[in-house]
Design an enzyme around this catalytic site. Structure first.
Site, PDB file in Angstrom:
ATOM      1  CG  ASP A  44      31.937  42.101  36.528  1.00 48.83           C
ATOM      2  OD1 ASP A  44      32.704  43.217  36.545  1.00 48.83           O
ATOM      3  OD2 ASP A  44      31.780  41.466  37.606  1.00 48.83           O
ATOM      4  CB  SER A  45      33.089  47.140  33.855  1.00 54.13           C
ATOM      5  OG  SER A  45      34.052  46.838  32.880  1.00 54.13           O
ATOM      6  CG  ASP A  83      35.899  40.854  36.010  1.00 61.13           C
ATOM      7  OD1 ASP A  83      36.927  40.715  36.570  1.00 61.13           O
ATOM      8  OD2 ASP A  83      35.570  42.100  35.693  1.00 61.13           O
ATOM      9  CE  LYS A 112      38.899  42.102  37.736  1.00 59.87           C
ATOM     10  NZ  LYS A 112      37.906  42.347  38.409  1.00 59.87           N
ATOM     11  CD  GLU A 114      34.308  42.262  41.761  1.00 59.92           C
ATOM     12  OE1 GLU A 114      34.058  42.993  40.711  1.00 59.92           O
ATOM     13  OE2 GLU A 114      33.377  42.464  42.940  1.00 59.92           O
ATOM     14  CD  GLU A 180      36.860  49.453  40.879  1.00 59.90           C
ATOM     15  OE1 GLU A 180      36.048  50.065  40.222  1.00 59.90           O
ATOM     16  OE2 GLU A 180      36.827  48.167  40.607  1.00 59.90           O
TER      17      GLU A 180
END
Length: 278
Positions: A44-45, A83, A112, A114, A180
């Site tokens: 999602d970057s 993501d 993925k 978070e 991260e």
């Protein structure tokens, strides 16, 4: 034949470092595949580096599905992980619905998520249903309004929580965990305690693998790169030079040349012009 999560886990057991690249479209995926990199993250970057948003939060599930499908079409060997965007896994049911779209419509092989303890139930439910899940601890960009953009786990209580979260994610069925912006010593301690691979970004050399963002690695923009990134090329500068050269040749009419142009017989053109006059 695509890399599988079992291949990735075997790389940890064999002591083979695991490279992963965050990329967002068909051509990039082709290049990553040709380079032999075993994992692509459709992150999602993209919110910042592709769509120009200030954070990852505006990225929607539709965005991820569209970009992930392009990456899947461009690759034949890499394991493609996507993501789950902000608040698409607030409950196990939400997570299942989002993962279903990414696996059925985009064709990814894993997702993925978070976070630690709050998402363990979602990770467990996904893996029970056959969805491979990668965790993500430390600095979690979707939570930046709460935790800020900073290294996570420097204090003893934070470090203990991060280790506990990593073990909980492993127990819930995660096949790997991204770490991260975590102190290198803490990332090493986590890596030593897990049977599943850790993938670092700003977390030191002792993780089982590393992930870098396509645009950072290739120097595709003029902004200063974050400390955890390394520019392996200055493709952005080369593209800018090429565009300026193109614009200059157009302005001076040296492009296109005869070699870049199609031809026709003069008689055919004369006949067409005569027919118009008639």
């Amino acid at each position: 034949m695509r890399t599988t999560i079992r291949d990735i886990q075997k790389m940890k057991r064999d002591g083979v470092a695991i490279p992963m690249i965050t990329a967002y479209e068909y051509t990039a995926a082709q290049l990553v595949d040709r380079a032999g990199i075993p994992m692509i993250l459709v992150g999602d970057s993209m919110g910042m580096v592709v769509h120009g948003h200030p954070s990852t939060l505006p990225v929607t599930l539709d965005d991820i599905v569209r970009h992930a499908a392009s990456v899947v079409r461009g690759s034949t060997q890499a394991l493609v992980v996507a993501d789950l965007p902000f608040l698409t896994y607030a409950t196990p049911e939400h997570a299942v619905a989002a993962a279903q779209r990414l696996m059925q419509q985009a064709g990814v092989q894993a997702v993925k998520l978070e976070g630690g303890a709050p998402i363990v139930s979602a990770v467990r439910r996904l893996t029970e249903l056959g969805v491979p899940v990668m965790g993500h601890l430390g600095y979690t960009p979707q939570s930046e309004n709460q935790i800020g953009i900073r290294v996570q786990g420097k204090q003893a209580d934070e470090a203990a929580t991060l280790i506990a979260d990593a073990l909980a994610l492993q127990e819930a069925g995660a096949f790997a965990i991204v770490l991260e912006l975590v102190p290198a010593a803490l990332a090493e301690a986590v890596t030593q305690r897990l049977e599943i691979p850790t993938i670092g970004i700003g977390a030191g050399v002792h993780c089982d693998g590393q992930v870098q963002v396509w645009h950072d690695l290739l120097g595709l923009y003029g902004d200063k790169s974050p400390r955890h990134a390394k520019r392996y090329a200055e493709i952005g500068a080369a593209i800018e030079t090429a565009l300026k050269d193109y614009a200059g040749e157009v302005a001076e009419r040296s492009f296109p040349t005869a070699a870049n142009s199609a031809k026709m017989e003069p008689e055919a053109l004369n006949a067409a012009l005569a027919a118009l006059k008639g």
